[in-house]
Design an enzyme around this catalytic site. Structure first.
Site, short mmCIF file in Angstrom:
data_model
loop_
_atom_site.label_atom_id
_atom_site.label_comp_id
_atom_site.label_asym_id
_atom_site.label_seq_id
_atom_site.Cartn_x
_atom_site.Cartn_y
_atom_site.Cartn_z
N ASN A 1 0.81 -1.22 0.00
CA ASN A 1 0.00 0.00 0.00
C ASN A 1 0.84 1.27 0.00
O ASN A 1 0.35 2.35 -0.33
CB ASN A 1 -0.95 0.01 1.20
CG ASN A 1 -2.23 -0.76 0.95
OD1 ASN A 1 -2.81 -1.34 1.85
ND2 ASN A 1 -2.69 -0.79 -0.30
N ILE B 1 -10.99 -7.28 0.25
CA ILE B 1 -12.36 -7.52 -0.20
C ILE B 1 -12.42 -8.45 -1.40
O ILE B 1 -13.39 -9.19 -1.57
CB ILE B 1 -13.08 -6.19 -0.53
CG1 ILE B 1 -12.37 -5.44 -1.66
CG2 ILE B 1 -13.19 -5.31 0.72
CD1 ILE B 1 -13.16 -4.25 -2.18
N CYS C 1 -7.36 -0.74 8.88
CA CYS C 1 -6.97 -1.57 7.73
C CYS C 1 -6.44 -0.60 6.70
O CYS C 1 -5.47 0.11 6.98
CB CYS C 1 -8.15 -2.41 7.23
SG CYS C 1 -9.71 -1.53 7.03
N ASP D 1 -8.73 1.70 4.46
CA ASP D 1 -9.57 2.88 4.60
C ASP D 1 -10.38 2.90 5.89
O ASP D 1 -11.01 3.90 6.21
CB ASP D 1 -10.51 3.01 3.40
CG ASP D 1 -9.75 3.33 2.12
OD1 ASP D 1 -8.86 4.20 2.18
OD2 ASP D 1 -10.03 2.71 1.07
N GLY D 2 -10.39 1.79 6.61
CA GLY D 2 -11.04 1.79 7.92
C GLY D 2 -12.53 1.60 7.90
O GLY D 2 -13.21 1.97 8.87
N ASP E 1 -13.98 -1.54 6.35
CA ASP E 1 -14.31 -2.95 6.11
C ASP E 1 -13.81 -3.83 7.25
O ASP E 1 -14.53 -4.13 8.19
CB ASP E 1 -13.73 -3.41 4.77
CG ASP E 1 -14.45 -2.79 3.58
OD1 ASP E 1 -15.69 -2.77 3.59
OD2 ASP E 1 -13.78 -2.32 2.64
N LYS F 1 -19.23 0.80 3.28
CA LYS F 1 -19.81 1.15 1.98
C LYS F 1 -20.84 0.11 1.54
O LYS F 1 -20.60 -0.68 0.62
CB LYS F 1 -18.70 1.30 0.95
CG LYS F 1 -17.72 2.42 1.27
CD LYS F 1 -16.49 2.38 0.36
CE LYS F 1 -16.85 2.67 -1.07
NZ LYS F 1 -15.65 2.73 -1.94
#
Length: 603
Positions: free
Chosen positions: A288, A314, A375, A377-378, A380, A417
């Site tokens: 990342n 995901i 994680c 983006d925080g 999921d 989301k």
């Protein structure tokens, strides 16, 4: 595991079965109608079809399409088949066969669903029968592509409780004992200007000013700064959630972010270190950096300990669930079941999520250390870990209303989301953003409820109905990606909450063995030997698989509870009648009312 095939196959969701038993959910109960309808639901078309049942072969029936559901009723005398499929459940619609197709039942539609089943209908080749059905289904299953509203905005159901009032963030923080001398509630995000995917009220360190928060936001992905999710009632350690730091390949540092994490650490005087749990595998966290993200290095964050939890992203979870569907629908291969299940890696992923949450809970409760979870983006894996850890630590969240608050807080308000992960009303079934993250969380909750059968007020039906309406678009609860989007669409004003349905009929969703235990911490065993596939959810559409029936002891216990409630009600009525007689002026010294003893209940 398998049972004999049956000629009567009812493919209902749990909720649709309840429709036939009760009118509390507002369904039109007119038996002269061919299809049950909700207030606001309108019939669009109906058509004679052949349903290609994967279990019992072709069945002639009539399919009804409304603006909410696809409903099929068998026309054959020896079959009681009914299909009741909310259109929101549909992921993909494909045409089967062409003009030159000659095979029997080879011309029609294939429908892929999000809830582990597929449907196939054969239609006549003449009269544009398939084209008409395809166009209508596509229009109402994927309304966003046709400038139509989701059904939740048309639903006119009325309930005796308002589910939108279940969660009040300030009240929930007050229940936790906040604000206090270390933590304050700020409304810096009231207009969603600090972070458009965070809720309006945030709990932050008392010593951090709003200007400090703005500077920290520049160094966190999507401006998702570290904020408090939960505080331990006794040792005052906290669970804090956020997104990854924007370190990048060059290893950038941000003094404001480093100082902010130090301030969080200093709210706990018992341990000198702040524990950081990065949900990702370490190799992914390093990768990342190439896109501007990263993790907290030892050099920059001296007073923090970093641990990677190895939970995959995901895309891995999406592919894993696809493999589960392949082995459970339509047929289950008994001879290769264990190896097939192992090849999906689904239970391995469940194990890793549970293991991570256990580490968070244990570090806070036993290790007396404050914990920061993120994680990428925080929204999921972070939500999975914080909510499961809070479920283990706080018995309030194990009640029906407490669990609803947990979902509203950690998932809905903090910007999981849902629209992107589920694809509500969206025809793009190949969207890389689709992923079963929330399903995975509910699966973990179910695993915990199996290991602690008396610890949860809710039963399995409660979890299944939540998943059914995760997809259905009947309620506004799971629509859109974040709180700011829901406010723009006036979701709480224009739609009904799922909690309205559940809380208006709570008895149906109660666990009869529930024992309320305050401050009991649950540590589930997250080993492969103790985890199992949730048959009553993943394989519920297959009539050949014997579903796990309610325990006879449980059924008898529920009957006794109902009997007890009936006796209590009758005794209370007698008490009221007796009180009324005692309050009347006596007509004679030997008045019967004066001689009647006061009835008491010892339940």
């Amino acid at each position: 595991m398998a049972s004999a095939s049956t000629s009567k196959y009812n493919s209902h969701s749990l909720e649709n079965e309840s429709i036939k038993r009760t009118s509390r959910d507002g369904v039109n109960r007119d038996l002269t109608e061919a299809v049950p309808r909700l207030p606001g639901e309108t019939l669009i078309t109906d058509k004679e079809v052949i349903y290609i049942c994967p279990f019992n072969g072709p069945i002639k029936g009539r399919v009804y399409i409304t603006n909410y559901r696809l409903y099929l009723r068998s026309l054959e005398t020896d079959s009681a088949l009914i299909l009741d499929v909310p259109l929101g459940v549909i992921s993909r619609i494909e045409k089967m066969g062409g003009a030159t197709s000659r095979g029997e039942n080879s011309y029609g539609l294939d429908i892929t669903c999000k809830d582990m089943r597929n449907l196939r209908f054969a239609l006549k080749q003449e009269g544009h029968s398939r084209r008409d059905m395809f166009e209508i289904l596509t229009r109402y299953a994927f309304p966003l592509a046709h400038s139509l509203p989701l059904f939740a905005f048309l639903n006119e159901e009325k309930f005796n409780v308002d589910g939108w009032t279940v969660y009040n963030p300030v009240e929930e923080y007050r229940r936790q004992g906040l604000p206090n001398h270390h933590w304050r509630i700020t409304f810096i995000n009231k207009c969603y200007e600090l972070c458009d995917t965070y809720p309006a009220p945030l709990v932050v360190p008392y010593r951090a000013s709003d200007d400090d928060l703005r500077r920290v936001a520049t160094f966190r992905s999507r401006n998702r700064i570290p904020v408090l999710s939960w505080i331990h009632p006794e040792n005052k350690t906290v669970i804090v959630r956020c997104s990854q730091p924007l370190v990048g390949m060059s290893g950038k540092r941000n003094k404001d972010d480093e100082k902010y994490l130090d301030v969080i650490r200093e709210t706990n005087k018992q341990i000198s270190k702040l524990t950081i749990y990065d949900a990702r595998p370490s190799v992914n966290a390093v990768a990342n950096k190439a896109t501007g993200g990263g993790y907290e290095s030892d050099d920059a964050y001296h007073n923090a300990e970093l641990f990677f939890l190895d939970i995959h992203n995901i895309h891995v979870m999406r592919e894993s669930l696809k493999k589960v569907k392949d082995i459970v629908y339509p047929n289950v291969e008994e001879s290769h079941w264990l190896s097939s299940l192992e090849s999906t890696h689904w239970l391995e992923h469940i194990k890793l999520v549970l293991t991570g949450a256990i580490q968070v809970a244990d570090k806070v409760s036993s290790g007396k250390s404050s914990v920061l979870v993120h994680c990428s983006d925080g929204w999921d894996r972070t939500a999975q870990l914080t909510s499961l850890a809070m479920l283990m630590l706080d018995s309030f969240y194990r009640s029906i209303e407490g669990f609803e608050i947990l979902v509203q807080k950690e998932w809905i308000s903090f910007g999981h989301k849902f629209a992107s992960r589920i694809g509500h009303g969206d025809k793009n079934h190949t969207d890389a953003d689709r992923s079963p993250i929330f399903l995975q969380f509910i699966d973990c909750v179910w695993q915990m409820s199996k290991q602690f059968p008396t610890a949860f007020e809710f039963n399995e039906q409660f979890l299944i109905i939540i998943l059914d309406h995760l997809y259905s678009c009947r309620f506004g609860t799971f629509l859109f990606n974040c709180e700011s989007a829901r406010e723009r669409q006036k979701v709480t004003e224009r739609t009904v909450s799922l909690w309205s349905l559940i809380n208006s009929n709570k008895e149906k969703f109660k666990n009869p063995f529930y024992t309320k235990e305050i401050n009991r911490v649950l540590y589930p065993v997250a080993s492969m030997r103790h985890l199992e596939l949730w048959v009553n959810y993943y394989i519920r559409w297959n009539p050949r698989i014997k579903q796990q029936q309610p325990n006879p002891v449980e059924q008898r216990y529920m009957e006794l509870l109902a009997l007890r409630d009936e006796y209590i009600k009758r005794l209370e009525e007698l008490q009221l009648a007796n009180s009324a007689k005692l309050s009347d002026p006596p007509t004679s010294p030997s008045s019967p009312s004066q001689m009647m003893p006061h009835v008491q209940t010892h339940f």
